[in-house]
Structures are given as C-alpha cells and as structure tokens.
Design a protein around this motif. Structure first.
Motif, PDB file in Angstrom:
ATOM      1  N   GLN A  86       0.826  -1.206   0.000  1.00  0.00           N
ATOM      2  CA  GLN A  86       0.000   0.000   0.000  1.00  0.00           C
ATOM      3  C   GLN A  86       0.862   1.260   0.000  1.00  0.00           C
ATOM      4  N   ALA A  89       2.426   1.606  -3.467  1.00  0.00           N
ATOM      5  CA  ALA A  89       1.398   2.013  -4.438  1.00  0.00           C
ATOM      6  C   ALA A  89       1.103   3.504  -4.293  1.00  0.00           C
ATOM      7  N   LYS A  98       5.787   3.840 -12.339  1.00  0.00           N
ATOM      8  CA  LYS A  98       5.142   2.530 -12.358  1.00  0.00           C
ATOM      9  C   LYS A  98       6.066   1.400 -11.952  1.00  0.00           C
ATOM     10  N   LEU A 114       3.702  -1.631 -11.132  1.00  0.00           N
ATOM     11  CA  LEU A 114       2.260  -1.466 -11.022  1.00  0.00           C
ATOM     12  C   LEU A 114       1.544  -2.745 -11.453  1.00  0.00           C
ATOM     13  N   ILE A 117       1.437  -5.207  -8.623  1.00  0.00           N
ATOM     14  CA  ILE A 117       0.432  -4.835  -7.629  1.00  0.00           C
ATOM     15  C   ILE A 117      -0.972  -5.175  -8.128  1.00  0.00           C
TER      16      ILE A 117
END
Length: 140
Positions: A86, A89, A98, A114, A117
């Motif tokens: 988290q 991100a 990214k 990214l 994730i």
C-alpha cells in the motif's frame, strides 16, 4: 502485504556505459518493461519501454547513438522489501512512476511494478479485509 510478496526477482540490468540499443535489446530478449542501469553495481537509472520510445523520437538518432546518461540524471526512486504494498502504491501514484527497484541495503533484490500490484490486488484486498475484521474483533 509486503513488497517482498509481490516483487519480481528476475531483474534485468545494463551497465551505465551501454547504449539505448543495448538496453532495448535486453527489454526484448527478457520480455520485460524496464531495465535498471547500474554503475559500480548500484542502480543509477531505469529505462522503460516508454522512455526508449520517447528518447528515440525526440533525438531522431539511432538507438546505438543514444547514451543512457539521460536516464541516470537525479536520484532513482527505490523501495525496500519490507515496505507495505500500500505504501509503495501510494508512492507510485504520488511520484507518477510505475516501477520501483527493490533494494536491501546496497543490494538490488528485485523490482516491483504497477503490474505486480494489480496482479495481486485480490490478495491485497483479502488481507486488508482480514486486518479490518481482526481490528473489529479487538475493539468489539
């Protein structure tokens, strides 16, 4: 969930004195979206597919004539394997990137993207729900 749970450990690197042609060759040969540029075994930059296309378009030069120095200006953003997904991100969103190389001390141990994730999003949501339920049990 921690970065170590979602990161890719198969990182692809090129030396600082490589050309963009060599970096793109590594992108294609390894079917990855980025390569980490190293100087003295330390990350000094990152070249993404988009970066390569922009550099080629802007310069109009052949890829073997483009030095990787343009990708090594400024500090490279990294994260640690014990950071929460988290938190990373959020940094990605805040910094507009990214991909984050993952370092443990002075060693590169992986890369979190990214895509990594998003791929683990259902696991992240499940973990968040379990933690919320546990918090409810403690407070209730």
């Amino acid at each position: 969930m921690l970065v170590r749970d979602v990161m890719s450990t198969g990182i692809v690197t090129v030396p600082r004195d490589a050309t963009l042609h060599e970096a793109v060759g590594e992108l294609l040969a390894n079917d990855v979206g980025s390569v980490i540029v190293l100087a003295d075994d330390q990350p000094t930059g990152i070249v993404t597919e988009t970066d390569a296309l922009e550099a080629a378009h802007e310069s109009g030069a052949p890829l073997d004539g483009i030095d990787l120095g343009r990708f090594c200006e400024g500090a490279i953003l990294t994260t640690e394997p014990d950071r929460t997904v988290q938190a990373v991100a959020r940094r990605m969103a805040d910094d507009g990137v990214k991909k984050f190389p993952v370092v443990d001390g002075l060693d590169i141990v992986g890369i979190v993207t990214l895509t990594d994730i998003v791929y683990h999003l259902s696991d992240i949501r499940s973990e968040a729900q379990r933690l919320a339920d546990r918090h409810y049990d403690w407070s209730g």
